[in-house]
Design an enzyme around this catalytic site. Sequence first.
Site, mmCIF file in Angstrom:
data_model
loop_
_atom_site.group_PDB
_atom_site.id
_atom_site.type_symbol
_atom_site.label_atom_id
_atom_site.label_comp_id
_atom_site.label_asym_id
_atom_site.label_seq_id
_atom_site.Cartn_x
_atom_site.Cartn_y
_atom_site.Cartn_z
ATOM 1 N N GLU A 118 0.898 -1.338 -0.089
ATOM 2 C CA GLU A 118 -0.116 0.012 0.093
ATOM 3 C C GLU A 118 0.824 1.298 -0.077
ATOM 4 O O GLU A 118 1.964 1.240 0.225
ATOM 5 C CB GLU A 118 -0.774 0.037 1.242
ATOM 6 C CG GLU A 118 -0.182 -0.244 2.396
ATOM 7 C CD GLU A 118 -1.069 -0.629 3.670
ATOM 8 O OE1 GLU A 118 -1.536 0.087 4.429
ATOM 9 O OE2 GLU A 118 -1.819 -1.876 3.687
ATOM 10 N N LYS A 120 2.595 4.462 1.184
ATOM 11 C CA LYS A 120 3.402 5.157 2.561
ATOM 12 C C LYS A 120 2.602 6.557 2.668
ATOM 13 O O LYS A 120 3.253 7.493 1.690
ATOM 14 C CB LYS A 120 4.666 5.016 2.440
ATOM 15 C CG LYS A 120 5.256 5.549 3.935
ATOM 16 C CD LYS A 120 6.524 5.300 4.266
ATOM 17 C CE LYS A 120 6.967 5.443 5.666
ATOM 18 N NZ LYS A 120 6.610 6.747 6.367
ATOM 19 N N ASP A 122 1.954 10.382 3.320
ATOM 20 C CA ASP A 122 2.873 11.327 4.003
ATOM 21 C C ASP A 122 2.070 12.416 4.928
ATOM 22 O O ASP A 122 1.724 13.356 4.456
ATOM 23 C CB ASP A 122 3.772 12.222 3.077
ATOM 24 C CG ASP A 122 5.043 12.876 3.734
ATOM 25 O OD1 ASP A 122 5.304 12.451 4.526
ATOM 26 O OD2 ASP A 122 5.630 13.377 2.849
ATOM 27 N N TYR A 228 -6.909 8.439 6.547
ATOM 28 C CA TYR A 228 -7.023 6.973 5.789
ATOM 29 C C TYR A 228 -6.613 6.130 6.801
ATOM 30 O O TYR A 228 -5.391 6.166 7.194
ATOM 31 C CB TYR A 228 -5.871 7.177 4.709
ATOM 32 C CG TYR A 228 -6.425 7.704 3.151
ATOM 33 C CD1 TYR A 228 -7.083 6.685 2.241
ATOM 34 C CD2 TYR A 228 -6.254 9.051 3.047
ATOM 35 C CE1 TYR A 228 -7.577 7.221 1.205
ATOM 36 C CE2 TYR A 228 -6.793 9.478 1.789
ATOM 37 C CZ TYR A 228 -7.494 8.437 0.933
ATOM 38 O OH TYR A 228 -8.007 8.827 -0.293
ATOM 39 N N LYS A 318 11.077 3.565 0.509
ATOM 40 C CA LYS A 318 10.868 4.907 -0.062
ATOM 41 C C LYS A 318 11.156 5.381 -1.309
ATOM 42 O O LYS A 318 12.057 4.639 -2.076
ATOM 43 C CB LYS A 318 11.745 5.633 0.950
ATOM 44 C CG LYS A 318 11.557 5.359 2.482
ATOM 45 C CD LYS A 318 10.565 6.291 2.984
ATOM 46 C CE LYS A 318 11.414 7.562 3.385
ATOM 47 N NZ LYS A 318 10.555 8.560 4.182
ATOM 48 N N CYS A 412 13.996 49.361 -1.693
ATOM 49 C CA CYS A 412 13.060 48.561 -2.398
ATOM 50 C C CYS A 412 13.535 48.670 -3.769
ATOM 51 O O CYS A 412 13.653 49.730 -4.323
ATOM 52 C CB CYS A 412 11.661 49.203 -2.103
ATOM 53 S SG CYS A 412 10.434 48.476 -3.330
ATOM 54 N N CYS A 415 10.444 50.506 -5.693
ATOM 55 C CA CYS A 415 10.073 51.979 -5.645
ATOM 56 C C CYS A 415 11.327 52.725 -5.010
ATOM 57 O O CYS A 415 11.071 54.198 -4.908
ATOM 58 C CB CYS A 415 8.998 52.219 -4.765
ATOM 59 S SG CYS A 415 9.010 52.061 -3.009
ATOM 60 N N CYS A 430 9.050 47.023 2.619
ATOM 61 C CA CYS A 430 9.383 48.159 1.859
ATOM 62 C C CYS A 430 8.389 49.119 2.654
ATOM 63 O O CYS A 430 7.382 48.896 2.760
ATOM 64 C CB CYS A 430 8.947 48.105 0.521
ATOM 65 S SG CYS A 430 8.721 49.736 -0.366
ATOM 66 N N CYS A 435 4.514 52.126 -2.963
ATOM 67 C CA CYS A 435 5.342 51.367 -3.798
ATOM 68 C C CYS A 435 4.468 50.679 -4.709
ATOM 69 O O CYS A 435 3.411 50.055 -4.429
ATOM 70 C CB CYS A 435 5.913 50.415 -2.728
ATOM 71 S SG CYS A 435 6.968 49.156 -3.701
#
Length: 673
Positions: A118, A120, A122, A228, A318, A412, A415, A430, A435
């Site tokens: 089945e 695995k 995560d 699940y 894995k 920035c 601007c 900023c 801006c």
Amino acid sequence: MSEAGKEILDRVRRLRDLISFHNHRYYVLDDPEISDAEYDRLFDELLRLEQEHPEIVTPDSPTRRVGAQPLAQFRTVRHSTPMLSLNKATTDAEFLDFHRRVLDLSRVREDEIAYTVEPKFDGLAVELVYRKGVYALGATRGDGMVGEDVTQNLKTVKSIPLKLMGNSVPDLVEARGEIIMNKEHFTRLNREREKAGEPLFANPRNAAAGSVRQLDPRVTDSRPLMFYAHGIGNVEGAAIENHWQSLHFLKKLGFRISEYAKQCRTVEEVRTYYREMLERRNEMDYEIDGIVIKVNEFALQERLGVLSRSPRWAVAWKFPPQQEHTRIRDIQVSVGRTGVLTPVAILEPVRVGGVEVSRATLHNEDEVRKKDVRIGDTVVIQRAGDVIPEVVKVIESMRTGDEKSFVMPDRCPVCGSKVERLEGESAHRCTGISCPAQVKENLFHFASRAAMDMEGLGKKYLEQMLDKGLIKDPADLYFLKKEDLMKMERMGDKLAENLINAIDRSRNPSLANLIYALGIRNVGSHLAGVLAREFGSIDGLAEQSIEELINVHEIGPIVAESIVNFFHSEKNQEVLEKLRREGGIHFPVEKKKGKETPLKGKTFVLTGALDDLSRDQARKAIEEMGGRVASSVSRKTDFVVVGKDPGSKYDNAVKMGIRTLNESEFRKMISEW
Ligand code: IVH
């Protein structure tokens, strides 16, 4: 108990069964039988009956999924049998080692072995305990011996049954499995968090784990989680002999099990399965990081036993990580809606997990320092699901000495305003109030679906409008004329008209949408709804102090400060006034939560079609005034609203002497308020 009492109890039980049944069809089988509206009606009827007869409420009622108070901390719980971890294999040879060991230790012949294989998952491992078929406890795996009691949080996960299905359920069932978040849901959640200026989850697993480990079950409820089942702990009252049976036992009880589980009898079958799943991995709804191979027969499992908390009868094979190497050509800085500067690595394009990647986020300056990422470095790039790719680490051995360090600019890049980093924040911002990068992002946000919902007005048009000087701020959108739009590239008569209409239609937003559209830092669409319900109007919200705001559930000091700052800014006040006075935006005043309302406690039943109102609108109007809508006429009904071609509900109302309202009477009633 009186006859009437029995009748109500029967109906309530029937409703709970029906709701559980449809819930299972929707959340476990992905195959609903009834419409959402029909489901809502059943649910509302149950809710109403339970409110009228609180003595018949049971904790496993579908209405009780959310409702528990936030906790101060989690209790710990000891698992009745340890939740084991899995040994890992990363290569074909390691899988073969496992297989040989199984044969050796169990003394079975090659042709006698059967495995269940089945995916695995995560996610976050949890255990659910059912006593006499009723959900009694939910716990995280923790260290395998002791986990955290997350019973109330897991109750909000709709694919977890509150009551097991079937007529004869065992006295005790411990279902074990994984809480996951689908990739699509994860991407959506992160997008919302980004808009709200909240920190992003690195991957669906962290999002799932973070959502389960919330002290307030309502937060968990707002997150799209799924359970699940992939195994059993203790079970009393059922004879199960192998893992394959246990999966189907769980399925029959109402759990979701992997649709990819399979039985294999040979090494070659397992290998094929591994390859198939590896290929499918990217197209699956949820993330998997390998396959799990389990000796099927419990008797054999016992013979093989457990070694240092990992069973010798199972292995996780894995998948290689979704990572690749590439070179960083440059590090650029992008400016977001709230002025946050994000360093972005510009990469030599590389395919990761089937998708070409040419940019990867470096999050913030601290991350760049921590990972010591330099321009010219060869790095490991990782993609998790549909998330923005990120730089995992530098491969130092590949440095030539020509790499250049990155420095966060003090101006920035868009601007030229000063960049500052506030204490306690990892972000540089900023400081320019106008801006263009921020203005642009703010404008996209303002027009977006969850905000003012200007249909068809996408980024490319908004960008052009800014570039051509047609608009400077969101309020300017409302002054646009068709002739203005015709100045844009690839603009036709019809299209311009559609856009003008879309802008026009957005002049009557709901309060929640309007609050969200303002783009207050840390206020996403969910919190915008909370604020709308709590304060009822923009002015009501604007006059709150930090202290008053943090009294509201779900509003913490950071959000409160953002709100107060927003309304204190002169620039924002100007734009608000411009929107309201000249732009002609209706600033709605909505009912405040808890305010006395004329229809409070009144129950309505709707029958027949209304001319000017849809069912939903009628229902909303009633609910906004504190009333509720039931699906059938009973002695508790106060009014029956009768439209065209009414059904038997009308006859019942007349028989029972319940007051009926025609459409104009009903409209009068709701408009008087
Ligand atoms: S079986 C003894 N099956 O992987 C067997 N575990 O390293 C115990 N996991 O935390 C678990 N998918 O939650 C099993 N199909 C699957 C799984 C799975 C994910 C997780 C599990 C545990 C970890 C073990």
